[in-house]
Structure formats: C-alpha cells, structure tokens
Design a protein around this motif. Structure first.
Motif, PDB file in Angstrom:
ATOM      1  N   ASP A  15      68.242   6.949  30.183  1.00 21.72           N
ATOM      2  CA  ASP A  15      67.478   5.981  29.394  1.00 21.72           C
ATOM      3  C   ASP A  15      67.449   4.599  30.049  1.00 21.72           C
ATOM      4  N   GLU A  16      66.458   3.835  29.620  1.00 20.78           N
ATOM      5  CA  GLU A  16      66.190   2.525  30.226  1.00 20.78           C
ATOM      6  C   GLU A  16      67.324   1.521  30.066  1.00 20.78           C
ATOM      7  N   VAL A  17      67.937   1.512  28.895  1.00 17.30           N
ATOM      8  CA  VAL A  17      69.007   0.534  28.630  1.00 17.30           C
ATOM      9  C   VAL A  17      70.200   0.810  29.559  1.00 17.30           C
TER      10      VAL A  17
ATOM     11  N   GLU B  99      66.112  12.414  35.504  1.00 18.90           N
ATOM     12  CA  GLU B  99      64.789  11.937  35.127  1.00 18.90           C
ATOM     13  C   GLU B  99      64.974  10.686  34.277  1.00 18.90           C
ATOM     14  N   ARG B 100      64.056   9.740  34.427  1.00 22.32           N
ATOM     15  CA  ARG B 100      64.177   8.527  33.618  1.00 22.32           C
ATOM     16  C   ARG B 100      63.653   8.782  32.208  1.00 22.32           C
ATOM     17  N   GLY B 101      64.392   8.299  31.225  1.00 22.44           N
ATOM     18  CA  GLY B 101      63.944   8.401  29.838  1.00 22.44           C
ATOM     19  C   GLY B 101      63.436   7.051  29.386  1.00 22.44           C
ATOM     20  N   GLY B 102      62.839   6.994  28.236  1.00 22.66           N
ATOM     21  CA  GLY B 102      62.260   5.749  27.728  1.00 22.66           C
ATOM     22  C   GLY B 102      63.313   4.799  27.183  1.00 22.66           C
ATOM     23  N   PRO B 103      62.848   3.695  26.611  1.00 20.04           N
ATOM     24  CA  PRO B 103      63.774   2.733  26.003  1.00 20.04           C
ATOM     25  C   PRO B 103      64.413   3.336  24.752  1.00 20.04           C
ATOM     26  N   LEU B 104      65.493   2.730  24.326  1.00 24.28           N
ATOM     27  CA  LEU B 104      66.286   3.340  23.275  1.00 24.28           C
ATOM     28  C   LEU B 104      67.083   2.282  22.531  1.00 24.28           C
ATOM     29  N   ILE B 105      67.005   2.331  21.209  1.00 26.89           N
ATOM     30  CA  ILE B 105      67.925   1.494  20.428  1.00 26.89           C
ATOM     31  C   ILE B 105      69.110   2.370  20.090  1.00 26.89           C
ATOM     32  N   ASP B 106      70.254   2.007  20.597  1.00 28.25           N
ATOM     33  CA  ASP B 106      71.459   2.752  20.249  1.00 28.25           C
ATOM     34  C   ASP B 106      72.649   1.817  20.459  1.00 28.25           C
ATOM     35  N   ASP B 107      73.825   2.266  20.039  1.00 32.08           N
ATOM     36  CA  ASP B 107      74.999   1.390  20.087  1.00 32.08           C
ATOM     37  C   ASP B 107      75.225   0.747  21.459  1.00 32.08           C
ATOM     38  N   HIS B 108      74.929   1.487  22.521  1.00 33.08           N
ATOM     39  CA  HIS B 108      75.196   0.949  23.864  1.00 33.08           C
ATOM     40  C   HIS B 108      74.368  -0.295  24.164  1.00 33.08           C
ATOM     41  N   LYS B 109      73.187  -0.395  23.532  1.00 27.45           N
ATOM     42  CA  LYS B 109      72.326  -1.569  23.756  1.00 27.45           C
ATOM     43  C   LYS B 109      73.064  -2.845  23.344  1.00 27.45           C
ATOM     44  N   PHE B 110      73.701  -2.803  22.180  1.00 26.36           N
ATOM     45  CA  PHE B 110      74.392  -3.993  21.678  1.00 26.36           C
ATOM     46  C   PHE B 110      75.696  -4.241  22.435  1.00 26.36           C
ATOM     47  N   VAL B 111      76.370  -3.158  22.810  1.00 24.09           N
ATOM     48  CA  VAL B 111      77.602  -3.312  23.594  1.00 24.09           C
ATOM     49  C   VAL B 111      77.270  -3.962  24.943  1.00 24.09           C
ATOM     50  N   ASN B 112      76.185  -3.535  25.564  1.00 30.26           N
ATOM     51  CA  ASN B 112      75.760  -4.131  26.832  1.00 30.26           C
ATOM     52  C   ASN B 112      75.326  -5.581  26.657  1.00 30.26           C
ATOM     53  N   GLU B 113      74.487  -5.816  25.636  1.00 33.29           N
ATOM     54  CA  GLU B 113      73.878  -7.138  25.500  1.00 33.29           C
ATOM     55  C   GLU B 113      74.826  -8.178  24.901  1.00 33.29           C
ATOM     56  N   ILE B 114      75.655  -7.765  23.958  1.00 33.81           N
ATOM     57  CA  ILE B 114      76.524  -8.745  23.290  1.00 33.81           C
ATOM     58  C   ILE B 114      77.893  -8.818  23.964  1.00 33.81           C
ATOM     59  N   ALA B 115      78.531  -7.647  24.151  1.00 33.22           N
ATOM     60  CA  ALA B 115      79.891  -7.643  24.718  1.00 33.22           C
ATOM     61  C   ALA B 115      79.868  -7.667  26.239  1.00 33.22           C
ATOM     62  N   LYS B 116      78.708  -7.405  26.824  1.00 36.11           N
ATOM     63  CA  LYS B 116      78.560  -7.377  28.298  1.00 36.11           C
ATOM     64  C   LYS B 116      79.464  -6.319  28.935  1.00 36.11           C
ATOM     65  N   ILE B 117      79.671  -5.248  28.223  1.00 33.41           N
ATOM     66  CA  ILE B 117      80.415  -4.122  28.791  1.00 33.41           C
ATOM     67  C   ILE B 117      79.377  -3.096  29.250  1.00 33.41           C
ATOM     68  N   PRO B 118      79.398  -2.703  30.536  1.00 35.95           N
ATOM     69  CA  PRO B 118      78.398  -1.733  30.991  1.00 35.95           C
ATOM     70  C   PRO B 118      78.653  -0.360  30.360  1.00 35.95           C
ATOM     71  N   MET B 119      77.764   0.036  29.475  1.00 30.96           N
ATOM     72  CA  MET B 119      77.952   1.303  28.748  1.00 30.96           C
ATOM     73  C   MET B 119      76.687   2.156  28.836  1.00 30.96           C
ATOM     74  N   ILE B 120      76.874   3.426  29.170  1.00 29.21           N
ATOM     75  CA  ILE B 120      75.729   4.354  29.217  1.00 29.21           C
ATOM     76  C   ILE B 120      75.709   5.206  27.950  1.00 29.21           C
ATOM     77  N   ASP B 121      74.582   5.869  27.749  1.00 25.94           N
ATOM     78  CA  ASP B 121      74.404   6.724  26.567  1.00 25.94           C
ATOM     79  C   ASP B 121      74.086   8.142  27.027  1.00 25.94           C
TER      80      ASP B 121
END
Ligand code: AHN
Ligand code: ZN
Length: 336
Positions: A234-236, A264-286
C-alpha cells in the motif's frame, strides 16, 4: 638481550611462515585458497503454530462482537491481559475516552504487551482488537445496524500476535518487542473524515507508552487471516517504510508465501499505520488483504456478517505469522 633476540627471530620465522603459506616444499605452489567470509550464523526461527493462532482467533470471536462500551469488549480485553501476562509480558492497559462520529463517548483501551522491557533495540507489532458496531456493508438491510463478529477484521491479527507472544516466551529473543492492540479502530464513517477511524492508534501515537520510544520499525496486521488473502504494497507503507515492506515481502517469498505477498503496489489506505507514521513518526507497514476486483477494495466479507470464522484460513495465518516471526528473529540477529 637474549630475550630480544629470541623475540626478533621468532617474529622473522612467523613472517616467513606467513609468506610461504602457498609453498609445498618442492618449489611448486598450491593455488591460493579463496577466502570467503564465513556466513553470518543464521538465527533459528521458531515454528509458528497455525492451529494455535486459529484457536486464539476463535476464542475472541466466541466473546461476540467486541464493540466499545459492551460487556464482551471488556471481557475480551481482560482475557488479552491475562494471556499476555501468562507469556511473561509487561502489560499496560492504556485507557482513554474518545468521541465517535456519532458523538458517542467510547470507553476504550489500547493493550500494550512489552517483551524484554529493558532492551532499547525494539520492534512494534500491532493489530486492532475492536470490532465494528454496525455491518454497514451487509446486503441484508435488516441486519445492517447489528455489530459484526470481526473474525478477520480484528480477531485474526490479534490471534497471530498472541501466537507470536507464546513463541517468544518459549524460545526467548534478543530483542525488545512491543505488541500493541489498538482499540476503536473500526468505529469510523465511510466518506467522512479520515480521523473518525483509528482512534486508538491516534491516541497511542500522541501518548507513547514509554519515554524516548524509538522502535526501529513496526508491522500492522489487519484482515490478514482470510482464505486466499492477497497482500499488496500500500501507498502509506511505501511512502514511510519502503525498505521494511520490501524486505518483509522478500522474506515471505523466500519462505514460499509469494502467492499471498504480491509484489504489486496497492492504493492508498486509511489504517492504524497511517497515524503511527504521521503522528508518532514510527515507520510502520501494513499487511492487509486487498483482493483484486473487489467492489470495496477489501474482502467480500468486509464489514458484513460474513466476517466470521468461515473466512479464516490456517494456511494464511501461518504464511503471515511465520513471516513476521522470521522478521523478528532476523532483526534480533542483525540479519533483517
Ligand atoms: C477504511 O475503512 C476507510 N479503511 C480501512 C481500515 C479498516 C477498517 N481496517 C479494518 N476495518
Ligand atoms: Zn473494519
């Protein structure tokens, strides 16, 4: 003086010996040995038990829907705490209250299980544990307002993490591991604000459970236990943690799970990792199931009453669980 002479002459002898490592004594020389650096000793990776992960998934579903402010929600949370403690983890219950998009106060808890708490070299694994309060994607109009069992959307991710916890206790690991179960992930609204989703991960990302918390990376499991699951990149995840994602997919492929982990690349995604990446700045995959040609982009069972144990596959649980275990043990040995 004599001592000096001895040291001097033995050094000369030693140098001669080194210089003649290719000599055979008859004037010919043997071809030089090609020196290969010895391979890093591969760390032993425990075997992930798929039956165990399946059983842990079943046990959560047996509580009924785990919707905030219900008895089943509290009972299931208490069960997690007991389980993780029995595997030797230091457990934190991070309680918080949030308002849902329906303006309801949700009494919520992120459950955090820490292994090797004093090790600063850490990795975080996550899944959400709450289930959706309504089956808004169900075809049956009469049942749309009822909460779902969330066998895959919730329980399977936690089931795999519980089995990983069990393996960590049995085998030990030279790594700090935090297992974080996010609450209130699935109470959001489609087409509304993104921030109506993932309320537990937003709270955790703003209130990390330890000071100076800097895990090297994180892996989120969401809807990762269904039959014929298809995990795309996924994109995030690819924006914030492309190396982690590529390495995890490679490890899965090497272990024969390339039919699940699709390059294969997947589309964008709202999921917990988005907020962990954006707010906590911890690199997290889904790791999340994105079937091809599905109307919603998720499995047919997604947010319907079809999300029960019948969609769960032990093979998928093993593919994901074994891959994540391999990642952890390789990281502990410096070979991830
Ligand atoms: C949305 O539904 C917008 N995103 C997927 C996040 C999710 C819901 N994961 C499980 N349920
Ligand atoms: Zn969901």
């Amino acid at each position: 003086m004599l001592k000096r002479l001895f040291l001097f002459s033995s050094t000369i002898l030693f140098l001669l010996f080194l210089g003649c490592s290719g000599c055979t004594g008859d004037g010919t020389t043997t071809p030089p040995q090609t020196t290969t650096t010895p391979p890093k000793a591969e760390v032993k990776i425990p075997k992930f038990n798929r039956d165990s992960a399946y059983f842990f998934t079943q046990q959560q579903v047996d509580f009924g829907p785990r919707v905030p402010n219900t008895k089943a929600h509290t009972a299931c949370k208490d069960w997690y705490v007991k389980k993780f403690k029995s595997y030797g983890a230091d457990v934190i219950e991070q309680n918080f209250q949030v308002k849902s998009f329906k303006n309801k106060i949700l009494n919520s808890t992120n459950v955090i299980a820490q292994f090797n708490t004093d090790n600063d070299h850490r990795v975080v694994l996550a899944a959400h544990w709450d289930t959706r309060h309504h089956a808004d994607q169900d075809a049956d109009e009469k049942k749309k307002d009822d909460p779902i069992l969330g066998a895959d959307d919730g329980a399977s991710g936690v089931g795999m993490l519980l089995e990983i916890a069990r393996q960590i206790q049995i085998n030990g690991i030279d790594l700090g591991v935090d297992i974080v179960l996010f609450d209130a992930e699935d109470q959001g609204t489609n087409g509304g604000a993104e921030t109506t989703w993932c309320l537990g991960s937003q709270h955790w990302s703003r209130n990390l459970h330890r000071p100076n918390y800097k895990p090297k990376f994180g892996i989120l499991l969401d809807m990762a236990g269904a039959k014929n699951a298809r995990f795309t990149k996924d994109e995030v995840s690819m924006k914030h943690a492309p190396n982690v994602m590529n390495k995890v997919w490679k490890i899965a492929k090497e272990r024969g799970y390339g039919n699940y982990f699709i390059d294969e690349r997947g589309g964008p995604l709202i999921d917990d990792h988005k907020f962990v990446n954006e707010i906590a700045k911890i690199p997290m995959i889904d790791i999340i199931n994105r079937p091809s040609g599905s109307r919603t982009g998720f499995g047919k069972y997604w947010h319907t009453h079809g999300d029960d144990m019948s969609v769960i596959s032990k093979s998928t649980l093993r593919a994901v669980g074994q891959t994540v275990l391999a990642v952890l043990y390789k990281e502990s040995a410096g070979t991830f």
